[in-house]
Scaffold this motif. Structure first.
Motif, PDB file in Angstrom:
ATOM      1  N   THR A  16       0.727  -1.410   0.155  1.00 15.22           N
ATOM      2  CA  THR A  16      -0.064  -0.143   0.008  1.00 15.22           C
ATOM      3  C   THR A  16       0.798   1.383   0.014  1.00 15.22           C
ATOM      4  O   THR A  16       1.726   1.166   0.226  1.00 15.22           O
ATOM      5  N   SER A  76       0.529   4.092   3.233  1.00 11.60           N
ATOM      6  CA  SER A  76       0.238   2.914   4.477  1.00 11.60           C
ATOM      7  C   SER A  76       0.141   3.705   5.688  1.00 11.60           C
ATOM      8  O   SER A  76       0.233   4.606   6.443  1.00 11.60           O
ATOM      9  N   GLY A 102      -4.923   0.579   4.026  1.00  8.17           N
ATOM     10  CA  GLY A 102      -3.961   2.065   2.502  1.00  8.17           C
ATOM     11  C   GLY A 102      -4.381   2.283   1.589  1.00  8.17           C
ATOM     12  O   GLY A 102      -5.241   0.914   1.288  1.00  8.17           O
TER      13      GLY A 102
END
Ligand code: DAH
Length: 339
Positions: free
Chosen positions: A253, A256, A286
């Motif tokens: 991600t 995040s 995320g």
């Protein structure tokens, strides 16, 4: 001889009338009419009779046999009735006796938590999907953008079946499996067992549970992530719950975050559940990394998405005040009955 036959008939019929069971009756039949029975025995003596006497005695013998057979038949019916009656009497149920207690099982606290989680996300339009617990290194790490030297790949952290196969360490590989199979819009949660090479103690178990969430569509933003998690937190912990995002780092991600919720026990004052700081750490989340979208054949210039993952065991422990994770897996009914 005729007299002997008559005497035999009388004796036999008296015995048959006395008989109290089918076994008694059968014994009487063999005794009088059987091959080695008394009637046969008498008839064997017919050889010594005169020609004139023989048919007369033969007739009497036939009548005696028929009478005994009739008596047997009659008795048989009445004994069968009696036996049935006795059996029914012996088997009557005393409806005033206390019944046997039927033990009703209970949903395991983890199952209760998982059912709650599913219902909350289903109500927001998510689909529940299931994935394999034995996973490839590709899905568990590579496709999720985990660098080759990421510490979680280490043998001391992950159970390897062989070089390319692991027990999944997280539910995140389901992000990849779903994005490979389905076109956006995607809105799924996936719950299940995960495994890490941890020594069991009060807070660690080599087998534990996670829930993964993934949303991919055109124009998905961090605002959607926040809104979704807020609805989740209020439903799961209580309507006054607030959440906050702390910056973090996950390979899959960007950006995040770790997400905390105000403590459901004290509402943020500080107590034993939140260890005095008013917040409890709930999950990681995320915006899906462009590399991950690309790995799954989704164009990051057109689509964006968010993902989140949380440990269900720890949430369950906090919610029910369980202080040792190992209790969850001992299957002791005295424990499970408490929830
Ligand atoms: N897979 C992560 C873990 O096991 C949790 C996680 C963090 C999942 C961020 C996500 C996410 O989907 O976006 O620690």
């Amino acid at each position: 001889m005729e007299q002997r036959l008559k005497a035999l008939e009388e004796k036999a019929i008296a015995e048959i009338k006395k008989a109290d069971s089918t076994t008694d009756l059968e014994k009487a039949r063999v005794h009088y009419l059987g091959k080695k029975g008394e009637l046969t025995e008498i008839l064997r003596g017919m050889g010594s009779l005169s020609k004139e006497e023989r048919p007369i005695v033969g007739k009497v013998a036939n009548i005696v046999r028929a009478n005994i057979e009739n008596a047997l038949e009659e008795s048989k019916t009445s004994i069968k009735d009696k036996e049935l009656h006795r059996k029914l009497k012996a088997e009557t149920i005393d409806v005033t006796m206390p019944g046997k207690e039927v033990k009703v099982g209970k949903r395991h606290p983890l199952t209760q938590a998982m059912d709650d989680l599913k219902n909350i996300f289903i109500s927001m339009g998510f689909k529940v999907v299931e994935g394999p617990e034995v996973e490839t290194v590709y899905y568990n790490f590579d496709a999720l953008n985990a660098p080759k030297n990421h510490p979680s790949r280490d043998m001391s952290d992950t159970f390897y079946i062989n070089e390319n196969t692991v027990l999944r360490t997280q539910t995140s590989p389901m992000q990849v499996r779903v994005m490979e199979d389905e076109k956006p819009p995607i809105r799924i949660v996936s719950l299940g067992r995960c495994f890490r090479n941890d020594t069991p103690d009060a807070t660690h178990s080599p087998m534990f549970h996670q829930i993964e969430g993934l949303v991919v569509d055109k124009g998905i933003t961090m605002g959607d992530l926040k809104g979704t998690l807020e609805v989740f937190a209020k439903n799961f912990f209580g309507p006054d719950t607030k959440i906050k995002f702390r910056p973090h780092n996950f390979p899959f991600t960007e950006p995040s975050a770790e997400v905390d919720a105000t403590c459901f026990k004290c509402g943020g004052e500080g107590c034993s559940v939140c260890k005095g700081n008013g917040w409890i750490e709930v999950l990681g989340a995320g915006m899906v990394h462009p590399n991950v979208l690309r790995n799954c054949g989704i164009d990051p210039e057109v689509y964006s998405g968010f993902a989140f993952g949380m440990g269900i065991d720890r949430l369950t422990m906090q919610k029910y005040g369980i202080d040792d994770i190992r209790l969850l897996f001992e299957n002791d009914m005295r424990f499970i009955d408490q929830f």
